[in-house]
Design a protein around this motif. Structure first.
Motif, PDB file in Angstrom:
ATOM      1  N   ASP A 102       0.941   4.134  -3.280  1.00  0.00           N
ATOM      2  CA  ASP A 102       1.053   5.688  -2.529  1.00  0.00           C
ATOM      3  C   ASP A 102       1.849   6.282  -3.535  1.00  0.00           C
ATOM      4  N   ARG A 127       4.780   9.387   4.362  1.00  0.00           N
ATOM      5  CA  ARG A 127       3.580   7.764   3.413  1.00  0.00           C
ATOM      6  C   ARG A 127       3.688   7.272   5.147  1.00  0.00           C
ATOM      7  N   HIS A 136       0.896   6.405   7.393  1.00  0.00           N
ATOM      8  CA  HIS A 136      -0.025   5.854   7.080  1.00  0.00           C
ATOM      9  C   HIS A 136      -1.377   4.565   8.637  1.00  0.00           C
ATOM     10  N   ASP A 163       0.978  -1.373   0.589  1.00  0.00           N
ATOM     11  CA  ASP A 163      -0.373  -0.410   0.235  1.00  0.00           C
ATOM     12  C   ASP A 163       0.737   1.325  -0.068  1.00  0.00           C
ATOM     13  N   ILE A 164       1.699   1.471   0.526  1.00  0.00           N
ATOM     14  CA  ILE A 164       2.549   2.862   0.657  1.00  0.00           C
ATOM     15  C   ILE A 164       3.290   2.605  -0.305  1.00  0.00           C
TER      16      ILE A 164
END
Lengths: 186, 167
Positions: free
Chosen positions: B30, B59, B63, B26-27
């Motif tokens: 993004d 980020r 998160h 996810d990181i």
């Protein structure tokens, strides 16, 4: 008193070894591409909606203000004569609205005016004592020829012979009923 | 290509910071989406890598840690099956130690954790970390000292005795 010094020779290599860089999964690029594609589609959709909304606003302004600016009102007929008003309605909106020749006192017909919109509609005005009664008549959907009347939010509606009638008269429902349940001119 | 040059770096920081492969994905996703969108804003006033590290660090700190361990566990299992049998035991042992370290690092406060990750995953100097986190060198030093104190205490069972073979 001897104070033990931190042993820097074991922690640094340990952390370097077990916190080292790893290889990223092969699927990362596919995932990013999919997210970019989705984001592009979403923003294109949002732009389309924004554009549509803007066009609607501009269209509304263009449609309303030029007429108002020229001082042209929507077509109307100010008369208490049901025959005259009925003929005017038919010529203005293209459908026939039978109007009662006699109305229960103290209700009297005061006129009609065209209602702008996609569907032809007419607003017939009545006066009852010191109150106004408005009867909105429009073409009903083809599938609905007759529908029993119902009241909602101070408004009474029903469908008859393919025409939809709505009366806005929260105060005097009985008088509203008299608009149709009386002798007709035809 | 920008992505190929930095993919492992970005993913590794995400993984070492979160301890979770799904969160790391996810990181990374993004960060790269933001990178592609903002690359035109890069003025060259700082090194590109510092700019990227800052983006990744921000980020990570933003998160919300998500508990999505099912897929990584399945992937770990499949990876173990695919490998040759003799390497599996070594890998399991290493994975166990790595998990120990990762768990302790994961328990650090976010500001200390990101300093540790940038230091040991990326090998950045104090100055480079300070630039990436937009803070002073002294702040980096104090955060790292506090983190070291916790790590020394909680990882002492992995300490190598002189002549020993741990770590």
């Amino acid at each position: 008193m001897h104070k033990p010094e931190p042993d820097e020779h074991w922690l640094d290599p340990l952390l370097t070894r077990y916190l080292g860089r790893v290889q990223s999964p092969q699927g990362l690029w596919t995932r990013i591409e999919a997210a970019r594609h989705e984001r592009r589609n979403r923003s294109a959709g949002q732009m389309a909606w924004t554009l549509a909304a803007a066009l609607m606003v501009v269209g509304s302004l263009w449609g309303v203000y030029p007429r108002a600016g020229r001082g042209v009102a929507y077509a109307s007929c100010n008369s208490g004569d049901p025959v005259l008003v009925r003929a005017w309605i038919e010529s203005a909106v293209g459908f026939d609205v039978p109007l009662p020749g006699a109305l229960p006192a103290p209700v009297r017909l005061s006129g009609a005016r065209e209602v702008p919109g996609a569907n032809p509609a007419v607003l017939i005005s009545y006066r009852s004592a010191d109150r106004d009664i408005a009867l909105l008549v429009s073409k009903a959907e083809q599938s609905v020829a007759h529908e029993r009347g119902h009241r909602f939010n101070g408004k009474t509606s029903w469908t008859l012979r393919g025409q939809r009638y709505s009366v806005a008269n929260p105060d005097d429902f009985r008088a509203a009923c008299g608009l149709c349940h009386a002798d007709r001119t035809s | 290509m920008l992505f190929e040059a930095h993919r492992d770096k970005v993913y590794s920081i995400g993984l070492r910071y979160s301890g979770d492969a799904a969160v790391a994905m996810d990181i990374a996703q993004d960060v790269f989406l933001k990178l592609f969108a903002c690359i035109k804003d890069f003025r060259g006033q700082s090194r590109f890598e510092s700019w990227l590290y800052r983006m990744v660090a921000n980020r990570c700190l933003d998160h919300q840690r998500q508990r999505r361990r099912l897929m990584p566990l399945v992937e770990d299992l499949l990876d173990g099956i695919r490998r040759r049998p003799e390497s599996v035991l070594d890998d399991l042992l290493r994975a166990e130690l790595e998990r120990d370290v990762q768990n302790v690092v994961g328990s650090l406060p976010p500001e200390q954790r990101i300093v540790v990750v940038l230091r040991y995953t990326e090998g950045l100097s104090y100055d480079e970390i300070a630039e990436a986190l937009n803070c002073s060198r002294g702040t980096v030093g104090s955060r790292l000292n506090r983190a070291h104190a916790v790590l020394e205490r909680r990882l002492s069972h992995l300490r190598v005795e002189r002549g020993g073979n741990r770590a």
